[in-house]
Enzyme design. Structure first.
Site, PDB file in Angstrom:
ATOM      1  N   ASP A 118      -3.561  -2.976  -0.032  1.00 53.13           N
ATOM      2  CA  ASP A 118      -4.010  -4.223   0.600  1.00 53.13           C
ATOM      3  C   ASP A 118      -4.335  -3.962   2.074  1.00 53.13           C
ATOM      4  O   ASP A 118      -3.699  -4.503   2.955  1.00 53.13           O
ATOM      5  CB  ASP A 118      -2.947  -5.321   0.454  1.00 53.13           C
ATOM      6  CG  ASP A 118      -1.607  -4.947   1.081  1.00 53.13           C
ATOM      7  OD1 ASP A 118      -1.331  -3.741   1.251  1.00 53.13           O
ATOM      8  OD2 ASP A 118      -0.834  -5.874   1.425  1.00 53.13           O
TER       9      ASP A 118
ATOM     10  N   ASP B  53      -1.737   0.333   7.923  1.00 55.82           N
ATOM     11  CA  ASP B  53      -1.048   1.473   7.344  1.00 55.82           C
ATOM     12  C   ASP B  53      -1.630   1.850   5.990  1.00 55.82           C
ATOM     13  O   ASP B  53      -1.625   3.030   5.618  1.00 55.82           O
ATOM     14  CB  ASP B  53       0.462   1.245   7.269  1.00 55.82           C
ATOM     15  CG  ASP B  53       0.839  -0.110   6.688  1.00 55.82           C
ATOM     16  OD1 ASP B  53       0.027  -1.044   6.750  1.00 55.82           O
ATOM     17  OD2 ASP B  53       1.973  -0.242   6.189  1.00 55.82           O
ATOM     18  N   ASP B  54      -2.151   0.863   5.242  1.00 59.10           N
ATOM     19  CA  ASP B  54      -2.875   1.203   4.008  1.00 59.10           C
ATOM     20  C   ASP B  54      -4.085   2.070   4.321  1.00 59.10           C
ATOM     21  O   ASP B  54      -4.410   3.001   3.562  1.00 59.10           O
ATOM     22  CB  ASP B  54      -3.359  -0.058   3.300  1.00 59.10           C
ATOM     23  CG  ASP B  54      -2.258  -1.011   2.933  1.00 59.10           C
ATOM     24  OD1 ASP B  54      -1.835  -1.001   1.774  1.00 59.10           O
ATOM     25  OD2 ASP B  54      -1.831  -1.781   3.814  1.00 59.10           O
TER      26      ASP B  54
ATOM     27  N   ASN C 130      -1.616  -8.163   2.789  1.00 60.22           N
ATOM     28  CA  ASN C 130      -1.776  -8.235   4.239  1.00 60.22           C
ATOM     29  C   ASN C 130      -2.815  -9.273   4.645  1.00 60.22           C
ATOM     30  O   ASN C 130      -2.732  -9.862   5.725  1.00 60.22           O
ATOM     31  CB  ASN C 130      -2.147  -6.862   4.798  1.00 60.22           C
ATOM     32  CG  ASN C 130      -0.991  -5.887   4.758  1.00 60.22           C
ATOM     33  OD1 ASN C 130       0.157  -6.283   4.920  1.00 60.22           O
ATOM     34  ND2 ASN C 130      -1.299  -4.609   4.550  1.00 60.22           N
TER      35      ASN C 130
ATOM     36  N   THR D 104       0.905   0.153  -2.612  1.00 62.87           N
ATOM     37  CA  THR D 104       1.353   0.005  -1.223  1.00 62.87           C
ATOM     38  C   THR D 104       1.237  -1.438  -0.751  1.00 62.87           C
ATOM     39  O   THR D 104       1.290  -1.704   0.454  1.00 62.87           O
ATOM     40  CB  THR D 104       0.558   0.937  -0.286  1.00 62.87           C
ATOM     41  OG1 THR D 104      -0.835   0.605  -0.340  1.00 62.87           O
ATOM     42  CG2 THR D 104       0.771   2.394  -0.662  1.00 62.87           C
TER      43      THR D 104
ATOM     44  N   ASN E  94      12.058  -7.297   6.372  1.00 65.76           N
ATOM     45  CA  ASN E  94      11.205  -7.670   7.506  1.00 65.76           C
ATOM     46  C   ASN E  94      10.541  -9.035   7.304  1.00 65.76           C
ATOM     47  O   ASN E  94      10.267  -9.748   8.258  1.00 65.76           O
ATOM     48  CB  ASN E  94      10.150  -6.592   7.812  1.00 65.76           C
ATOM     49  CG  ASN E  94       9.236  -6.296   6.638  1.00 65.76           C
ATOM     50  OD1 ASN E  94       9.334  -6.890   5.570  1.00 65.76           O
ATOM     51  ND2 ASN E  94       8.332  -5.345   6.822  1.00 65.76           N
TER      52      ASN E  94
ATOM     53  N   GLU F  97      11.782  -7.413   2.016  1.00 72.11           N
ATOM     54  CA  GLU F  97      10.606  -6.766   2.587  1.00 72.11           C
ATOM     55  C   GLU F  97       9.355  -7.495   2.104  1.00 72.11           C
ATOM     56  O   GLU F  97       9.317  -8.040   0.998  1.00 72.11           O
ATOM     57  CB  GLU F  97      10.588  -5.286   2.157  1.00 72.11           C
ATOM     58  CG  GLU F  97       9.436  -4.472   2.691  1.00 72.11           C
ATOM     59  CD  GLU F  97       8.210  -4.539   1.799  1.00 72.11           C
ATOM     60  OE1 GLU F  97       7.089  -4.353   2.318  1.00 72.11           O
ATOM     61  OE2 GLU F  97       8.362  -4.817   0.581  1.00 72.11           O
ATOM     62  N   PHE F  98       8.296  -7.464   2.908  1.00 70.44           N
ATOM     63  CA  PHE F  98       7.105  -8.277   2.676  1.00 70.44           C
ATOM     64  C   PHE F  98       6.493  -8.063   1.300  1.00 70.44           C
ATOM     65  O   PHE F  98       6.228  -9.033   0.566  1.00 70.44           O
ATOM     66  CB  PHE F  98       6.064  -7.983   3.766  1.00 70.44           C
ATOM     67  CG  PHE F  98       4.762  -8.722   3.588  1.00 70.44           C
ATOM     68  CD1 PHE F  98       4.604 -10.011   4.062  1.00 70.44           C
ATOM     69  CD2 PHE F  98       3.693  -8.126   2.931  1.00 70.44           C
ATOM     70  CE1 PHE F  98       3.414 -10.700   3.891  1.00 70.44           C
ATOM     71  CE2 PHE F  98       2.501  -8.799   2.749  1.00 70.44           C
ATOM     72  CZ  PHE F  98       2.355 -10.087   3.232  1.00 70.44           C
ATOM     73  N   ASN F  99       6.193  -6.819   0.917  1.00 70.34           N
ATOM     74  CA  ASN F  99       5.468  -6.571  -0.331  1.00 70.34           C
ATOM     75  C   ASN F  99       6.218  -7.120  -1.536  1.00 70.34           C
ATOM     76  O   ASN F  99       5.592  -7.578  -2.507  1.00 70.34           O
ATOM     77  CB  ASN F  99       5.225  -5.071  -0.523  1.00 70.34           C
ATOM     78  CG  ASN F  99       4.144  -4.528   0.369  1.00 70.34           C
ATOM     79  OD1 ASN F  99       3.343  -5.272   0.924  1.00 70.34           O
ATOM     80  ND2 ASN F  99       4.119  -3.209   0.522  1.00 70.34           N
TER      81      ASN F  99
ATOM     82  N   HIS G 288       3.954   2.504   7.404  1.00 72.48           N
ATOM     83  CA  HIS G 288       4.710   2.514   6.158  1.00 72.48           C
ATOM     84  C   HIS G 288       4.022   3.265   5.016  1.00 72.48           C
ATOM     85  O   HIS G 288       4.599   4.174   4.401  1.00 72.48           O
ATOM     86  CB  HIS G 288       4.952   1.071   5.689  1.00 72.48           C
ATOM     87  CG  HIS G 288       5.557   0.176   6.711  1.00 72.48           C
ATOM     88  ND1 HIS G 288       6.906   0.156   6.996  1.00 72.48           N
ATOM     89  CD2 HIS G 288       5.000  -0.770   7.513  1.00 72.48           C
ATOM     90  CE1 HIS G 288       7.157  -0.748   7.922  1.00 72.48           C
ATOM     91  NE2 HIS G 288       6.018  -1.325   8.258  1.00 72.48           N
ATOM     92  N   ASP G 289       2.803   2.844   4.694  1.00 71.90           N
ATOM     93  CA  ASP G 289       2.208   3.190   3.401  1.00 71.90           C
ATOM     94  C   ASP G 289       1.912   4.672   3.181  1.00 71.90           C
ATOM     95  O   ASP G 289       2.047   5.159   2.055  1.00 71.90           O
ATOM     96  CB  ASP G 289       0.943   2.359   3.189  1.00 71.90           C
ATOM     97  CG  ASP G 289       1.251   0.869   3.113  1.00 71.90           C
ATOM     98  OD1 ASP G 289       2.399   0.519   2.800  1.00 71.90           O
ATOM     99  OD2 ASP G 289       0.340   0.062   3.382  1.00 71.90           O
TER     100      ASP G 289
END
Length: 327
Positions: free
Chosen positions: A9, A13-14, A38, A126, A160, A166-168, A241-242
């Site tokens: 997404d 970072d993706d 995102n 991701t 987060n 966590e968001f995802n 992150h990703d």
């Protein structure tokens, strides 16, 4: 070479994860699938097309995924990723020279896994896990054909999106529960690991020194990401992150993992979306003086594992080398 499907997404970072996947010689990227996260599906799909255009790649297919979570309303992270989903400083993004395919992402994932030899394709999500969950429900036979699922998401410590989640995972916890509940091997590369992958000024200078369009693109991403992350999360340097999930696929020794059961909380008023890692046996073994490997074995057999430690220097070497190859 490791065959992967990168479900993403983009997202700053993706974008770096895409560059790592297409620039590393040990990865065969079968295709990119997009999922709302995102930003909305239209934005993240366009962003994926732009990243491939910057990289000069026109033969990686892009498949647009689902528009919303299974049950939740759409939630985006514009505070982190900006109004476009991939805000950038000092770099002019090109018009996409890569088209999105007509086929939908979920059906393409199923068709690809049913076509490829069993045990040869790794799924690397991701973003939110909606596409992957729907693929597993649409065609359950893919579960035994997947080599493993290496996902960026979750945390066994603090979240987060919320203190717990966590968001995802939080934006589509039902999808995450499906993915973690299937019999395929799952490696959770969560915040506990990815917060070690900080894009410091020293890291940024390595990309600037390449003197290439992909290198300058990463510099622009980091600049914007740093400012937004400082305002939204308080980090002086943003965690990227990703790419950590892609790095694990390239070289699992860059990331330490421990096998522990993981479930997704769906009902808690304060904990919905939390990835609950049962670290009790691992912690007890470590407390008694066992090595991390022996402690992991003591945790018992399961199909889920969590990432704990990143070899930061080797990780950034992988990313810089991939971007250099694209230049």
């Amino acid at each position: 070479m490791r065959k992967i499907i990168l479900d993403c997404d983009p997202g700053h970072d993706d974008a770096v994860a895409i560059l790592l996947a297409v620039g590393n010689p040990d990865i065969e990227l079968l295709g990119l699938t997009t999922v709302g996260g995102n930003h909305t599906i239209d934005h993240v799909t366009r962003n994926a097309q732009q990243v491939l255009t910057v990289a000069g790649l026109h033969d990686v297919p892009v498949y647009r995924g689902v528009t919303r979570p299974l049950l939740n309303d759409v939630v985006t992270a514009t505070d982190i990723h900006g109004d476009s989903g991939m805000e950038i400083h000092g770099f002019e993004l090109p018009e996409p020279a890569v088209e999105a395919e007509e086929a939908g992402a979920v059906q393409w994932i199923v068709d690809t896994l049913m076509r490829e030899e069993p045990g040869t394709v790794t799924l690397v999500p991701t973003g939110p896990l909606t596409n992957i969950a729907l693929a597993a429900r649409l065609e359950p036979r893919i579960v035994t054909r997947v080599r493993e699922v290496v996902l960026m998401g979750g945390a066994y410590g603090a979240g987060n999106f919320s203190p717990s989640a966590e968001f995802n995972i939080a934006v589509d916890p039902e999808a995450a529960a499906i993915v973690f509940g299937e019999a395929w091997p799952v490696v959770m590369v969560g915040l506990d690991l990815t917060h070690q992958a900080l894009a410091t000024p020293e890291v940024e200078s390595r990309f600037a020194s390449l003197g290439t369009a992909p290198g300058d693109f990463v510099v622009g991403l980091i600049d914007a990401f740093r400012r937004n992350y400082k305002g939204a999360q308080g980090f002086d340097n943003p965690p990227v992150h990703d790419p950590c999930a892609v790095a694990y696929v390239i070289d699992p020794t860059v990331v330490d993992t421990v096998a522990v059961p993981v479930t997704v909380e769906l009902a808690g008023a304060q904990t919905r979306g939390r990835t609950v890692a049962d670290l009790r046996a691992f912690g007890a073994a470590m407390a008694s003086g066992a090595s991390p490997a022996d402690a992991g074995a003591a945790a018992g057999a399961c199909n889920t594992s969590v990432a704990t430690r990143l070899d930061t220097e080797r990780f950034w070497d992988l990313v810089v080398d991939a971007v250099k190859r694209l230049g």
